[in-house]
Design a protein around this motif. Structure first.
Motif, PDB file in Angstrom:
ATOM      1  N   LEU A 187       3.484   7.655  13.344  1.00  0.00           N
ATOM      2  CA  LEU A 187       2.772   7.436  14.000  1.00  0.00           C
ATOM      3  C   LEU A 187       3.319   7.042  15.439  1.00  0.00           C
ATOM      4  CD1 LEU A 187       0.506   5.707  14.472  1.00  0.00           C
ATOM      5  CD2 LEU A 187       1.789   3.402  13.657  1.00  0.00           C
ATOM      6  N   GLY A 188       4.882   6.931  15.480  1.00  0.00           N
ATOM      7  CA  GLY A 188       5.408   6.802  17.077  1.00  0.00           C
ATOM      8  C   GLY A 188       5.183   8.460  17.502  1.00  0.00           C
ATOM      9  N   SER A 189       5.145   9.722  16.451  1.00  0.00           N
ATOM     10  CA  SER A 189       5.318  11.152  17.463  1.00  0.00           C
ATOM     11  C   SER A 189       4.218  11.404  17.768  1.00  0.00           C
ATOM     12  CB  SER A 189       5.625  12.065  16.084  1.00  0.00           C
ATOM     13  OG  SER A 189       5.150  13.324  16.225  1.00  0.00           O
ATOM     14  N   SER A 190       2.598  10.353  17.149  1.00  0.00           N
ATOM     15  CA  SER A 190       1.566  11.254  17.335  1.00  0.00           C
ATOM     16  C   SER A 190       1.254  10.443  18.412  1.00  0.00           C
ATOM     17  CB  SER A 190       0.454  10.237  16.735  1.00  0.00           C
ATOM     18  OG  SER A 190      -0.120  11.370  15.454  1.00  0.00           O
ATOM     19  N   ALA A 191       1.618   8.827  18.944  1.00  0.00           N
ATOM     20  CA  ALA A 191       1.944   8.338  20.415  1.00  0.00           C
ATOM     21  C   ALA A 191       2.122   8.863  21.800  1.00  0.00           C
ATOM     22  CB  ALA A 191       2.024   6.650  20.146  1.00  0.00           C
ATOM     23  N   ARG A 192       3.108   9.875  21.423  1.00  0.00           N
ATOM     24  CA  ARG A 192       3.675  10.531  22.099  1.00  0.00           C
ATOM     25  C   ARG A 192       2.659  11.926  23.032  1.00  0.00           C
ATOM     26  NH1 ARG A 192       9.396   9.426  19.666  1.00  0.00           N
ATOM     27  NH2 ARG A 192       8.097  10.772  18.366  1.00  0.00           N
ATOM     28  N   GLU A 193       2.640  12.147  21.463  1.00  0.00           N
ATOM     29  CA  GLU A 193       2.256  13.498  21.889  1.00  0.00           C
ATOM     30  C   GLU A 193       0.497  13.487  22.517  1.00  0.00           C
ATOM     31  OE1 GLU A 193       2.522  16.989  21.262  1.00  0.00           O
ATOM     32  OE2 GLU A 193       4.324  16.287  20.830  1.00  0.00           O
ATOM     33  N   PHE A 194       0.011  12.334  22.122  1.00  0.00           N
ATOM     34  CA  PHE A 194      -1.105  11.505  23.261  1.00  0.00           C
ATOM     35  C   PHE A 194      -0.609  11.431  24.583  1.00  0.00           C
ATOM     36  CE2 PHE A 194      -4.191   8.034  24.493  1.00  0.00           C
ATOM     37  CZ  PHE A 194      -5.602   8.568  24.057  1.00  0.00           C
ATOM     38  N   ARG A 195       0.098  10.751  24.598  1.00  0.00           N
ATOM     39  CA  ARG A 195       0.543   9.729  26.613  1.00  0.00           C
ATOM     40  C   ARG A 195       0.703  11.691  26.828  1.00  0.00           C
ATOM     41  NH1 ARG A 195       4.424   7.103  24.704  1.00  0.00           N
ATOM     42  NH2 ARG A 195       3.907   5.407  23.071  1.00  0.00           N
ATOM     43  N   LYS A 196       1.680  12.737  26.064  1.00  0.00           N
ATOM     44  CA  LYS A 196       1.754  13.584  26.467  1.00  0.00           C
ATOM     45  C   LYS A 196       0.417  14.095  27.057  1.00  0.00           C
ATOM     46  CE  LYS A 196       4.254  18.384  26.139  1.00  0.00           C
ATOM     47  NZ  LYS A 196       5.201  18.460  25.170  1.00  0.00           N
ATOM     48  N   GLY A 197      -0.662  14.132  26.363  1.00  0.00           N
ATOM     49  CA  GLY A 197      -1.823  14.796  26.431  1.00  0.00           C
ATOM     50  C   GLY A 197      -2.231  14.428  27.449  1.00  0.00           C
ATOM     51  N   VAL A 198      -2.720  12.696  28.223  1.00  0.00           N
ATOM     52  CA  VAL A 198      -3.265  12.288  28.736  1.00  0.00           C
ATOM     53  C   VAL A 198      -2.025  12.854  29.823  1.00  0.00           C
ATOM     54  CG1 VAL A 198      -2.985   9.983  29.474  1.00  0.00           C
ATOM     55  CG2 VAL A 198      -3.915  10.874  26.886  1.00  0.00           C
ATOM     56  N   GLU A 199      -0.681  12.602  30.206  1.00  0.00           N
ATOM     57  CA  GLU A 199      -0.394  12.880  31.291  1.00  0.00           C
ATOM     58  C   GLU A 199      -0.512  14.647  31.871  1.00  0.00           C
ATOM     59  OE1 GLU A 199       3.417  11.766  30.853  1.00  0.00           O
ATOM     60  OE2 GLU A 199       3.393   9.255  30.562  1.00  0.00           O
ATOM     61  N   GLU A 200      -1.121  15.484  31.280  1.00  0.00           N
ATOM     62  CA  GLU A 200      -0.768  15.944  31.430  1.00  0.00           C
ATOM     63  C   GLU A 200      -2.773  16.598  31.934  1.00  0.00           C
ATOM     64  OE1 GLU A 200      -0.156  18.687  28.278  1.00  0.00           O
ATOM     65  OE2 GLU A 200       1.993  19.336  28.650  1.00  0.00           O
ATOM     66  N   LEU A 208       1.109  -0.842   0.109  1.00  0.00           N
ATOM     67  CA  LEU A 208      -0.149  -0.117   0.043  1.00  0.00           C
ATOM     68  C   LEU A 208       0.773   1.780  -0.140  1.00  0.00           C
ATOM     69  CD1 LEU A 208      -2.824  -0.454   2.890  1.00  0.00           C
ATOM     70  CD2 LEU A 208      -3.032  -0.153   0.082  1.00  0.00           C
ATOM     71  N   PHE A 209       1.990   1.030   0.682  1.00  0.00           N
ATOM     72  CA  PHE A 209       2.691   2.402   1.176  1.00  0.00           C
ATOM     73  C   PHE A 209       4.038   2.627   0.349  1.00  0.00           C
ATOM     74  CE2 PHE A 209      -0.040   2.562   4.915  1.00  0.00           C
ATOM     75  CZ  PHE A 209      -1.244   3.029   4.827  1.00  0.00           C
ATOM     76  N   GLY A 210       4.813   1.525   0.177  1.00  0.00           N
ATOM     77  CA  GLY A 210       5.699   1.164  -0.321  1.00  0.00           C
ATOM     78  C   GLY A 210       7.336   1.607   0.150  1.00  0.00           C
ATOM     79  N   ALA A 211       8.120   0.238   0.018  1.00  0.00           N
ATOM     80  CA  ALA A 211       9.060   0.895   1.425  1.00  0.00           C
ATOM     81  C   ALA A 211       9.167   2.222   1.851  1.00  0.00           C
ATOM     82  CB  ALA A 211      10.154   0.136   1.016  1.00  0.00           C
ATOM     83  N   SER A 212       9.745   3.078   0.706  1.00  0.00           N
ATOM     84  CA  SER A 212      10.503   4.208   0.698  1.00  0.00           C
ATOM     85  C   SER A 212       9.762   5.268   1.901  1.00  0.00           C
ATOM     86  CB  SER A 212      10.533   5.411  -0.402  1.00  0.00           C
ATOM     87  OG  SER A 212       8.908   5.705  -0.869  1.00  0.00           O
ATOM     88  N   LYS A 213       8.021   5.084   1.740  1.00  0.00           N
ATOM     89  CA  LYS A 213       7.100   6.097   2.894  1.00  0.00           C
ATOM     90  C   LYS A 213       6.973   5.047   4.675  1.00  0.00           C
ATOM     91  CE  LYS A 213       5.171   8.078  -0.907  1.00  0.00           C
ATOM     92  NZ  LYS A 213       3.477   9.466  -0.731  1.00  0.00           N
ATOM     93  N   LEU A 214       7.339   3.973   4.495  1.00  0.00           N
ATOM     94  CA  LEU A 214       6.865   3.637   5.028  1.00  0.00           C
ATOM     95  C   LEU A 214       7.947   3.920   6.850  1.00  0.00           C
ATOM     96  CD1 LEU A 214       6.535  -0.729   5.137  1.00  0.00           C
ATOM     97  CD2 LEU A 214       4.809   1.022   5.681  1.00  0.00           C
ATOM     98  N   PRO A 215       8.833   4.369   6.699  1.00  0.00           N
ATOM     99  CA  PRO A 215       9.792   5.267   7.889  1.00  0.00           C
ATOM    100  C   PRO A 215       8.649   6.397   8.602  1.00  0.00           C
ATOM    101  CG  PRO A 215      11.656   3.758   6.611  1.00  0.00           C
ATOM    102  CD  PRO A 215      10.095   3.709   5.612  1.00  0.00           C
ATOM    103  N   LYS A 216       8.998   7.225   7.056  1.00  0.00           N
ATOM    104  CA  LYS A 216       7.969   8.265   7.353  1.00  0.00           C
ATOM    105  C   LYS A 216       6.719   8.151   7.977  1.00  0.00           C
ATOM    106  CE  LYS A 216       9.182  11.129   3.712  1.00  0.00           C
ATOM    107  NZ  LYS A 216       8.255  11.452   2.512  1.00  0.00           N
ATOM    108  N   LEU A 217       5.707   6.919   7.937  1.00  0.00           N
ATOM    109  CA  LEU A 217       5.025   6.585   8.759  1.00  0.00           C
ATOM    110  C   LEU A 217       5.117   5.479  10.063  1.00  0.00           C
ATOM    111  CD1 LEU A 217       1.328   6.010   7.820  1.00  0.00           C
ATOM    112  CD2 LEU A 217       2.334   3.889   7.095  1.00  0.00           C
ATOM    113  N   ALA A 218       6.193   5.327  10.236  1.00  0.00           N
ATOM    114  CA  ALA A 218       6.000   5.081  11.528  1.00  0.00           C
ATOM    115  C   ALA A 218       6.313   6.167  12.563  1.00  0.00           C
ATOM    116  CB  ALA A 218       7.676   4.008  11.697  1.00  0.00           C
ATOM    117  N   ARG A 219       7.891   7.368  11.674  1.00  0.00           N
ATOM    118  CA  ARG A 219       7.770   7.788  12.780  1.00  0.00           C
ATOM    119  C   ARG A 219       7.030   8.847  13.167  1.00  0.00           C
ATOM    120  NH1 ARG A 219      11.310  10.074   8.791  1.00  0.00           N
ATOM    121  NH2 ARG A 219      12.093   8.121   8.723  1.00  0.00           N
TER     122      ARG A 219
END
Length: 67
Positions: free
Chosen positions: A32-45, A19-30
């Motif tokens: 996704l990780g950034s979004s998860a960090r922001e979500f956790r930060k918001g929950v902690e706040e 679906l995304f191709g090998a070149s876009k997967l690292p960006k997608l994973a990055r």
């Protein structure tokens, strides 16, 4: 991990590659990780604000009892 067997996980990875191709997967994973960090930060706040509000309410109630 989520109860997935290795074969199921491999199929999911293969579909993502198609679906995304090998070149876009690292960006997608990055992102996704950034979004998860922001979500956790918001929950902690939110928890910190809730705890501060509870402390303020307790202090206000104690002050009202002293009067």
């Amino acid at each position: 991990m989520f109860g997935l067997k290795p074969l199921e996980l491999g199929i999911i990875v293969l579909i993502l590659l198609l679906l995304f191709g090998a070149s876009k997967l690292p960006k997608l994973a990055r992102s996704l990780g950034s979004s998860a960090r922001e979500f956790r930060k918001g929950v902690e706040e939110g928890k910190a604000e809730e705890a501060a509000a509870a402390t303020d309410a307790t202090a206000a109630a104690d002050g009202a009892e002293d009067s």
